[in-house]
Enzyme design. Structure first.
Site, PDB file in Angstrom:
ATOM      1  N   GLU A   1       0.884  -1.182   0.000  1.00  0.00           N
ATOM      2  CA  GLU A   1       0.000   0.000   0.000  1.00  0.00           C
ATOM      3  C   GLU A   1       0.907   1.213   0.000  1.00  0.00           C
ATOM      4  O   GLU A   1       1.382   1.645   1.053  1.00  0.00           O
ATOM      5  CB  GLU A   1      -0.877   0.003   1.253  1.00  0.00           C
TER       6      GLU A   1
ATOM      7  N   CYS B   1      -2.261   9.283   2.076  1.00  0.00           N
ATOM      8  CA  CYS B   1      -1.900   8.685   0.784  1.00  0.00           C
ATOM      9  C   CYS B   1      -2.923   9.084  -0.264  1.00  0.00           C
ATOM     10  O   CYS B   1      -2.613   9.139  -1.452  1.00  0.00           O
ATOM     11  CB  CYS B   1      -1.818   7.173   0.914  1.00  0.00           C
TER      12      CYS B   1
HETATM   13  P1  NAD Z   1       8.151   5.230   4.715  1.00  0.00           P
HETATM   14  O1  NAD Z   1       8.215   4.442   3.454  1.00  0.00           O
HETATM   15  O2  NAD Z   1       9.271   6.139   5.021  1.00  0.00           O
HETATM   16  O3  NAD Z   1       8.017   4.245   5.975  1.00  0.00           O
HETATM   17  C1  NAD Z   1       6.947   3.349   6.104  1.00  0.00           C
HETATM   18  C2  NAD Z   1       7.357   2.160   6.957  1.00  0.00           C
HETATM   19  O4  NAD Z   1       8.281   1.369   6.211  1.00  0.00           O
HETATM   20  C3  NAD Z   1       8.088   2.552   8.259  1.00  0.00           C
HETATM   21  O5  NAD Z   1       7.664   1.686   9.291  1.00  0.00           O
HETATM   22  C4  NAD Z   1       9.541   2.319   7.893  1.00  0.00           C
HETATM   23  O6  NAD Z   1      10.365   2.085   9.002  1.00  0.00           O
HETATM   24  C5  NAD Z   1       9.416   1.073   7.013  1.00  0.00           C
HETATM   25  N1  NAD Z   1      10.533   0.793   6.101  1.00  0.00           N
HETATM   26  C6  NAD Z   1      11.183   1.663   5.304  1.00  0.00           C
HETATM   27  N2  NAD Z   1      12.134   1.000   4.593  1.00  0.00           N
HETATM   28  C7  NAD Z   1      12.068  -0.298   4.952  1.00  0.00           C
HETATM   29  C8  NAD Z   1      12.792  -1.480   4.571  1.00  0.00           C
HETATM   30  N3  NAD Z   1      13.790  -1.466   3.688  1.00  0.00           N
HETATM   31  N4  NAD Z   1      12.431  -2.651   5.148  1.00  0.00           N
HETATM   32  C9  NAD Z   1      11.422  -2.709   6.041  1.00  0.00           C
HETATM   33  N5  NAD Z   1      10.725  -1.632   6.454  1.00  0.00           N
HETATM   34  C10 NAD Z   1      11.034  -0.440   5.904  1.00  0.00           C
HETATM   35  O7  NAD Z   1       6.762   6.031   4.676  1.00  0.00           O
HETATM   36  P2  NAD Z   1       6.214   7.154   5.677  1.00  0.00           P
HETATM   37  O8  NAD Z   1       6.943   8.418   5.441  1.00  0.00           O
HETATM   38  O9  NAD Z   1       6.106   6.607   7.054  1.00  0.00           O
HETATM   39  O10 NAD Z   1       4.694   7.300   5.164  1.00  0.00           O
HETATM   40  C11 NAD Z   1       4.298   8.111   4.105  1.00  0.00           C
HETATM   41  C12 NAD Z   1       4.119   7.314   2.832  1.00  0.00           C
HETATM   42  O11 NAD Z   1       3.222   6.227   3.039  1.00  0.00           O
HETATM   43  C13 NAD Z   1       3.512   8.137   1.726  1.00  0.00           C
HETATM   44  O12 NAD Z   1       4.145   7.821   0.521  1.00  0.00           O
HETATM   45  C14 NAD Z   1       2.065   7.676   1.704  1.00  0.00           C
HETATM   46  O13 NAD Z   1       1.405   7.881   0.487  1.00  0.00           O
HETATM   47  C15 NAD Z   1       2.227   6.225   2.026  1.00  0.00           C
HETATM   48  N6  NAD Z   1       0.993   5.644   2.542  1.00  0.00           N
HETATM   49  C16 NAD Z   1       0.270   4.808   1.731  1.00  0.00           C
HETATM   50  C17 NAD Z   1      -0.932   4.281   2.178  1.00  0.00           C
HETATM   51  C18 NAD Z   1      -1.752   3.381   1.301  1.00  0.00           C
HETATM   52  O14 NAD Z   1      -2.623   2.712   1.837  1.00  0.00           O
HETATM   53  N7  NAD Z   1      -1.540   3.326  -0.003  1.00  0.00           N
HETATM   54  C19 NAD Z   1      -1.397   4.589   3.457  1.00  0.00           C
HETATM   55  C20 NAD Z   1      -0.636   5.432   4.267  1.00  0.00           C
HETATM   56  C21 NAD Z   1       0.564   5.949   3.797  1.00  0.00           C
END
Ligand code: NAD
Length: 509
Positions: free
Chosen positions: A262, A296
């Protein structure tokens, strides 16, 4: 504030961020500070898990799985029902914590907890409806059917912007389906993770199932990367940026695991010349400014029919002038802070790029100073008028930065809307049924969510939620999303003393 933390069990100055069928008293990871983005004040500290803590979580989830998967699904649903009731009892406090730690306004913090309650209710019903199909066999005296089994312990990775609801979309469905899990919340919202665990753990422990919901706070290293590479977890459900999703997809794919992604959106609203402009104005305002543009599904682009563009833009700029920016805990605030200083810098850089590519900033474009809150990460909601689609509009800027682009007709609008890498949410405002149907047709919106006379954000849990292309293709929440959390088995039973082969094949005597 201390009262809220107290009622959520966050009393100690340093909280454990690891729950492995019970709280781990001294996790071996680093202490993580939780900071209020509106004030800069530290709310509390949570100690993250190390590699050994992660291992304990997996073992707890595996041990619980052995018993949970054979517990009848309706009995699993009954525990989810109790979790939903506990969330009802804690709605006000948990919603306030979401506001304090993530920065969304009070109404939206409460809305997020309501979403958890809604999906719990959905999962309770689901626990009696994990239906399989039956088929007619081509062979005489044979019966065929499909059944769904639990998958095993799964991994849940969540983003900062929905620090509690995303866990519940996954966790309550997965629990009803018979899976156990390990949750890695965002390191930016650790207290929300601990608070949710404090709410559900007593219910699960009392039933002897403390190991169903486990928590392992941690950063990419050591927790995140270990989790995605772990073959013991057949499914990784990850919510976050496209960059993160590409990495998760690669690592999980390389071990032939299943990932449910997502990821980011870049959502557009098309406003046609026949639209109800009052409705469209409200849809755009909530979509672009709500959650300070940190959903998002936030509206990033508005594609305006030339005949109404001038009048609509004037009204939108005026409406932006009335948006109160400030403390998200205050009742009259509409736009709270961004999550951190980096997010503010990211928005200002995007504004500068938009300008250099030919956009005119109609309002906002700067940091916002809020009296009494000098440490807050506030920005002015910004409207950038562009003559046409610009390269910067290919990117998701996670902030209240809205681009307006004029269009001549619906086909042009659909082409611009679809002309970005992401494919999450989309909307058209029109009173013409032909436009609405064209937008929803196979050659219309290419997004996972397509709305008519509704903005891009604010989905209900009853539908499948998710998007296409760089948004990752995953579906969570309602409809038949539960199938992602189970494995499908096709069963054929022969109740004769013959052994006919499929396709009429004769083999030997
Ligand atoms: P992010 O990608 O920086 O982090 C999200 C999660 O992923 C965190 O828990 C982070 O620690 C983890 N993570 C990052 N790299 C990883 C790896 N290599 N291995 C395992 N875990 C890893 O995102 P963010 O800044 O927290 O959130 C914002 C983003 O999330 C925006 O792009 C938003 O659109 C998206 N988002 C999407 C949805 C959806 O349902 N499509 C919902 C909410 C947020």
């Amino acid at each position: 504030m201390q009262d809220i933390l107290h009622r959520l069990g966050l009393d100690s100055a340093t909280n454990s961020g690891v729950y492995a069928d019970g709280w781990v008293a001294h996790p071996s990871g680093d202490p993580t500070s939780s900071t209020n983005p509106a004030t800069g004040a530290v709310l509390g500290t949570v100690v993250a898990g190390g590699a050994d803590d992660y291992e304990h979580c997996v073992q707890a989830a595996q041990a619980a799985y052995a018993r949970w998967r054979t517990t009848p699904a309706p009995a699993r649903g009954e525990l989810v029902r109790q979790c939903g009731d506990a969330l009802r009892a804690h709605k006000d406090d948990l919603g306030a914590l979401v506001t304090l730690e993530m920065g969304k306004i009070r109404a939206e913090g409460l809305g997020e907890v309501q979403e958890m309650i809604d999906i719990a209710d959905f999962a309770v019903g689901l626990s009696r409806q994990l239906y399989g199909l039956t088929m007619h066999s081509e062979r005489p005296g044979h019966r065929m059917y499909e059944q769904w089994h639990p998958m095993g312990p799964i991994g849940i990775i969540s983003a900062f912007n929905f620090p509690v609801a995303v866990w519940s979309w996954n966790a309550f469905l997965a629990a009803a389906c018979g899976d156990t899990m390990i949750w890695k919340p965002s390191p930016m919202t650790p207290l929300c993770g601990v608070a949710v665990q404090n709410i559900v753990a007593p219910i699960m422990e009392a039933a002897g199932f403390g190991g169903v919901f486990n928590l392992c706070l941690g950063d990419v290293e050591p927790v995140g990367e270990t989790m995605i590479a772990d073959k013991r977890l057949p499914l990784i459900s990850a919510t976050g940026s496209v960059r993160m999703g590409k990495r998760v997809g690669e690592v999980v794919g390389a071990r032939l695991g299943r990932s449910l992604l997502e990821l980011g959106g870049n959502n557009a609203i098309i406003v046609m010349d026949d639209a109800d402009l009052d409705l469209a104005l409200r849809g755009v305002l909530f979509g672009a400014v709500g959650t300070a543009g940190q959903r998002c599904t936030s509206t990033r682009r508005v594609l305006l029919h030339r005949d109404i563009a001038g009048a609509f833009t004037e009204r939108l700029v005026e409406a932006y002038g009335h948006v109160s920016i400030g403390d998200p805990m205050a009742d009259d605030t509409l736009c709270g802070p961004l999550i951190n200083a980096g997010a503010v810098d990211g928005m200002l850089a995007a504004v500068a790029s938009a300008r250099s590519q030919g956009a005119e900033i109609l309002c906002g474009g700067q940091r916002a100073e809020v009296p009494g809150l000098p440490g807050g990460h506030f920005v002015q909601p910004t409207i950038a008028q562009a003559p046409k689609a610009l390269p910067i509009m290919q990117d998701e800027t996670f902030a209240p930065l809205l681009y307006l682009v004029p269009i001549d007709d619906l086909d042009e609008a659909i082409a611009i809307q679809n002309g970005v890498p992401q494919g999450l949410s989309s909307a058209v405002f029109t009173r013409n049924v032909l436009n609405a149907e064209r937008f929803l047709s196979a050659t219309g919106s290419d997004c996972g969510i397509a709305n008519v006379n509704i903005g891009t954000s604010g989905a209900e849990i009853g539908g499948a939620f998710g998007g296409e292309k760089d948004t990752g293709g995953g579906r969570e929440a309602g409809s038949d999303s539960w199938k992602a959390y189970m494995r499908r088995q096709t069963c054929t039973i022969n109740y004769t003393s013959e052994l006919p082969l499929a396709q009429g094949i004769e083999f030997g005597g």
